[in-house]
Design a protein around this motif. Structure first.
Motif, PDB file in Angstrom:
ATOM      1  N   GLN A  30       0.821  -1.217   0.000  1.00 27.53           N
ATOM      2  CA  GLN A  30       0.000   0.000   0.000  1.00 27.53           C
ATOM      3  C   GLN A  30       0.854   1.267   0.000  1.00 27.53           C
ATOM      4  O   GLN A  30       1.716   1.423  -0.837  1.00 27.53           O
ATOM      5  CB  GLN A  30      -0.984  -0.054   1.163  1.00 27.53           C
ATOM      6  CG  GLN A  30      -1.980  -1.185   0.954  1.00 27.53           C
ATOM      7  CD  GLN A  30      -2.904  -1.365   2.111  1.00 27.53           C
ATOM      8  OE1 GLN A  30      -2.465  -1.479   3.238  1.00 27.53           O
ATOM      9  NE2 GLN A  30      -4.201  -1.412   1.852  1.00 27.53           N
ATOM     10  N   GLU A  31       0.643   2.151   0.981  1.00 31.57           N
ATOM     11  CA  GLU A  31       1.362   3.435   0.919  1.00 31.57           C
ATOM     12  C   GLU A  31       2.867   3.287   1.139  1.00 31.57           C
ATOM     13  O   GLU A  31       3.622   4.227   0.935  1.00 31.57           O
ATOM     14  CB  GLU A  31       0.771   4.459   1.894  1.00 31.57           C
ATOM     15  CG  GLU A  31       1.003   4.148   3.352  1.00 31.57           C
ATOM     16  CD  GLU A  31      -0.169   3.461   4.017  1.00 31.57           C
ATOM     17  OE1 GLU A  31      -0.774   2.549   3.412  1.00 31.57           O
ATOM     18  OE2 GLU A  31      -0.481   3.830   5.156  1.00 31.57           O
ATOM     19  N   PHE A  32       3.307   2.086   1.563  1.00 30.78           N
ATOM     20  CA  PHE A  32       4.739   1.882   1.778  1.00 30.78           C
ATOM     21  C   PHE A  32       5.374   1.173   0.578  1.00 30.78           C
ATOM     22  O   PHE A  32       6.484   0.671   0.662  1.00 30.78           O
ATOM     23  CB  PHE A  32       4.966   1.087   3.074  1.00 30.78           C
ATOM     24  CG  PHE A  32       4.306   1.738   4.264  1.00 30.78           C
ATOM     25  CD1 PHE A  32       4.829   2.914   4.788  1.00 30.78           C
ATOM     26  CD2 PHE A  32       3.154   1.215   4.830  1.00 30.78           C
ATOM     27  CE1 PHE A  32       4.221   3.550   5.863  1.00 30.78           C
ATOM     28  CE2 PHE A  32       2.539   1.840   5.907  1.00 30.78           C
ATOM     29  CZ  PHE A  32       3.081   3.015   6.422  1.00 30.78           C
ATOM     30  N   ARG A  33       4.645   1.120  -0.525  1.00 34.95           N
ATOM     31  CA  ARG A  33       5.114   0.371  -1.683  1.00 34.95           C
ATOM     32  C   ARG A  33       6.228   1.086  -2.444  1.00 34.95           C
ATOM     33  O   ARG A  33       6.370   2.305  -2.406  1.00 34.95           O
ATOM     34  CB  ARG A  33       3.964   0.110  -2.656  1.00 34.95           C
ATOM     35  CG  ARG A  33       3.452   1.358  -3.363  1.00 34.95           C
ATOM     36  CD  ARG A  33       2.612   0.967  -4.577  1.00 34.95           C
ATOM     37  NE  ARG A  33       1.493   0.122  -4.193  1.00 34.95           N
ATOM     38  CZ  ARG A  33       0.243   0.553  -4.039  1.00 34.95           C
ATOM     39  NH1 ARG A  33      -0.038   1.834  -4.213  1.00 34.95           N
ATOM     40  NH2 ARG A  33      -0.709  -0.275  -3.723  1.00 34.95           N
ATOM     41  N   ASP A  34       7.046   0.269  -3.138  1.00 37.45           N
ATOM     42  CA  ASP A  34       8.001   0.759  -4.126  1.00 37.45           C
ATOM     43  C   ASP A  34       7.429   0.416  -5.494  1.00 37.45           C
ATOM     44  O   ASP A  34       6.400  -0.267  -5.601  1.00 37.45           O
ATOM     45  CB  ASP A  34       9.351   0.042  -3.962  1.00 37.45           C
ATOM     46  CG  ASP A  34      10.167   0.609  -2.809  1.00 37.45           C
ATOM     47  OD1 ASP A  34       9.872   1.723  -2.369  1.00 37.45           O
ATOM     48  OD2 ASP A  34      11.104  -0.075  -2.383  1.00 37.45           O
ATOM     49  N   SER A  35       8.143   0.852  -6.536  1.00 41.21           N
ATOM     50  CA  SER A  35       7.686   0.515  -7.885  1.00 41.21           C
ATOM     51  C   SER A  35       7.849  -0.992  -8.112  1.00 41.21           C
ATOM     52  O   SER A  35       8.674  -1.642  -7.450  1.00 41.21           O
ATOM     53  CB  SER A  35       8.518   1.269  -8.916  1.00 41.21           C
ATOM     54  OG  SER A  35       9.848   0.807  -8.871  1.00 41.21           O
ATOM     55  N   LYS A  36       7.093  -1.524  -9.069  1.00 36.82           N
ATOM     56  CA  LYS A  36       7.217  -2.953  -9.383  1.00 36.82           C
ATOM     57  C   LYS A  36       8.638  -3.268  -9.851  1.00 36.82           C
ATOM     58  O   LYS A  36       9.167  -4.347  -9.617  1.00 36.82           O
ATOM     59  CB  LYS A  36       6.212  -3.338 -10.472  1.00 36.82           C
ATOM     60  CG  LYS A  36       4.798  -3.406  -9.954  1.00 36.82           C
ATOM     61  CD  LYS A  36       3.868  -4.036 -10.954  1.00 36.82           C
ATOM     62  CE  LYS A  36       2.453  -4.056 -10.392  1.00 36.82           C
ATOM     63  NZ  LYS A  36       1.488  -4.662 -11.295  1.00 36.82           N
ATOM     64  N   GLU A  37       9.239  -2.310 -10.517  1.00 40.67           N
ATOM     65  CA  GLU A  37      10.603  -2.500 -11.015  1.00 40.67           C
ATOM     66  C   GLU A  37      11.579  -2.706  -9.840  1.00 40.67           C
ATOM     67  O   GLU A  37      12.431  -3.602  -9.876  1.00 40.67           O
ATOM     68  CB  GLU A  37      10.994  -1.258 -11.810  1.00 40.67           C
ATOM     69  CG  GLU A  37      12.159  -1.484 -12.727  1.00 40.67           C
ATOM     70  CD  GLU A  37      12.650  -0.167 -13.325  1.00 40.67           C
ATOM     71  OE1 GLU A  37      11.987   0.875 -13.136  1.00 40.67           O
ATOM     72  OE2 GLU A  37      13.708  -0.207 -13.952  1.00 40.67           O
ATOM     73  N   ASP A  38      11.439  -1.899  -8.803  1.00 43.22           N
ATOM     74  CA  ASP A  38      12.316  -2.026  -7.629  1.00 43.22           C
ATOM     75  C   ASP A  38      12.051  -3.340  -6.886  1.00 43.22           C
ATOM     76  O   ASP A  38      12.990  -4.009  -6.446  1.00 43.22           O
ATOM     77  CB  ASP A  38      12.118  -0.837  -6.666  1.00 43.22           C
ATOM     78  CG  ASP A  38      12.830   0.413  -7.163  1.00 43.22           C
ATOM     79  OD1 ASP A  38      13.583   0.320  -8.158  1.00 43.22           O
ATOM     80  OD2 ASP A  38      12.636   1.483  -6.566  1.00 43.22           O
ATOM     81  N   ILE A  39      10.788  -3.696  -6.749  1.00 39.97           N
ATOM     82  CA  ILE A  39      10.454  -4.948  -6.054  1.00 39.97           C
ATOM     83  C   ILE A  39      11.051  -6.119  -6.836  1.00 39.97           C
ATOM     84  O   ILE A  39      11.622  -7.054  -6.267  1.00 39.97           O
ATOM     85  CB  ILE A  39       8.923  -5.104  -5.898  1.00 39.97           C
ATOM     86  CG1 ILE A  39       8.364  -3.966  -5.030  1.00 39.97           C
ATOM     87  CG2 ILE A  39       8.572  -6.453  -5.293  1.00 39.97           C
ATOM     88  CD1 ILE A  39       6.844  -3.885  -4.984  1.00 39.97           C
ATOM     89  N   ASN A 124       5.730   6.459  11.209  1.00 37.15           N
ATOM     90  CA  ASN A 124       4.284   6.406  11.474  1.00 37.15           C
ATOM     91  C   ASN A 124       3.671   5.047  11.140  1.00 37.15           C
ATOM     92  O   ASN A 124       2.453   4.900  11.136  1.00 37.15           O
ATOM     93  CB  ASN A 124       3.578   7.498  10.662  1.00 37.15           C
ATOM     94  CG  ASN A 124       3.757   7.295   9.166  1.00 37.15           C
ATOM     95  OD1 ASN A 124       4.698   6.612   8.743  1.00 37.15           O
ATOM     96  ND2 ASN A 124       2.878   7.872   8.364  1.00 37.15           N
ATOM     97  N   ASN A 125       4.528   4.040  10.824  1.00 35.60           N
ATOM     98  CA  ASN A 125       3.970   2.740  10.423  1.00 35.60           C
ATOM     99  C   ASN A 125       3.718   1.869  11.654  1.00 35.60           C
ATOM    100  O   ASN A 125       4.635   1.580  12.416  1.00 35.60           O
ATOM    101  CB  ASN A 125       4.952   2.036   9.473  1.00 35.60           C
ATOM    102  CG  ASN A 125       4.333   0.803   8.826  1.00 35.60           C
ATOM    103  OD1 ASN A 125       3.400   0.214   9.372  1.00 35.60           O
ATOM    104  ND2 ASN A 125       4.830   0.411   7.686  1.00 35.60           N
ATOM    105  N   PRO A 126       2.461   1.392  11.836  1.00 38.17           N
ATOM    106  CA  PRO A 126       2.160   0.546  12.993  1.00 38.17           C
ATOM    107  C   PRO A 126       2.938  -0.771  12.990  1.00 38.17           C
ATOM    108  O   PRO A 126       2.999  -1.456  14.020  1.00 38.17           O
ATOM    109  CB  PRO A 126       0.658   0.292  12.880  1.00 38.17           C
ATOM    110  CG  PRO A 126       0.201   0.856  11.593  1.00 38.17           C
ATOM    111  CD  PRO A 126       1.287   1.696  11.015  1.00 38.17           C
ATOM    112  N   ALA A 127       3.561  -1.108  11.854  1.00 34.47           N
ATOM    113  CA  ALA A 127       4.380  -2.326  11.782  1.00 34.47           C
ATOM    114  C   ALA A 127       5.508  -2.273  12.811  1.00 34.47           C
ATOM    115  O   ALA A 127       6.040  -3.315  13.214  1.00 34.47           O
ATOM    116  CB  ALA A 127       4.963  -2.487  10.385  1.00 34.47           C
TER     117      ALA A 127
END
Ligand SMILES: CC(C)(COP(=O)(O)OP(=O)(O)OC[C@H]1O[C@@H](n2cnc3c(N)ncnc32)[C@H](O)[C@@H]1OP(=O)(O)O)[C@@H](O)C(=O)NCCC(=O)NCCS
Length: 148
Positions: A30-39, A124-127
């Motif tokens: 979600q909001e913590f995502r990188d681009s598909k290329e980076d993943i 700010n990430n609850p993780a």
């Protein structure tokens, strides 16, 4: 029942499976995502897919045959002064959160990893609660210089 699947340099995902992993992470980070290329690059590094790397692994967790979470660990090739591993991504399916799947996934990743693990997380990430509950501490403040 929860089941795990691991990919690494000796057991690489198929092209289709690789796409599934990238899509899953891209969607559920979600909001913590990188681009598909980076993943995709992170995944290639972990399984040594046509790239010079120290490896790592991709860990998938299934509940009743449904893919519910993924984490990717990259090895750094260093130790002591720099942790041996970086946990780059972890995500649980949006509809399967809050019932312990993330914790089990992380616990298993810790078990499968040799040496220390670094990760970075937005303040700010609850993780953060999950990481702390498994012993992660934040002794350092990460700073980066972006050159481009
Ligand atoms: C972070 C994430 C993987 C956690 O997965 P999960 O299956 O929901 O986590 P769990 O149910 O195993 O929870 C583990 C612990 O963390 C806490 N926790 C997890 N998510 C939380 C949230 N959103 N708010 C508050 N606490 C949370 C739980 O209270 C639990 O603590 P407990 O064991 O003391 O009860 C999941 O929320 C996710 O995919 N988030 C989006 C992607 C993301 O932020 N990834 C991390 C990027 S650094």
């Amino acid at each position: 029942m929860l089941l795990f699947k691991v990919y690494h340099s000796k057991t690489k995902p198929s092209k289709e499976e690789k796409q599934n992993i990238v899509n899953f992470l891209h969607e559920h980070l979600q909001e913590f995502r990188d681009s598909k290329e980076d993943i995709s690059k992170c995944l290639d590094y972990a399984v040594k897919n046509n790239v010079a790397s120290f490896g790592g692994f991709v860990l998938l967790i299934y509940e009743e045959k449904l893919l519910q979470g993924i984490t990717i660990i990259n090895k750094t090739g260093m130790k002591d002064y720099i942790p041996e591993n970086i946990l780059v991504y972890i995500a649980v399916h949006e509809h399967a959160r809050g019932k312990g799947i993330g914790k089990q996934l992380l616990q298993k990743a810790i078990e499968l990893t040799e040496g220390d693990i670094a990760l970075h997380v937005e303040p700010n990430n609850p993780a953060i609660k999950l990481y702390e509950s498994l012993g992660f501490t934040n002794k350092y403040l990460e700073m980066r210089l972006k050159k481009h």
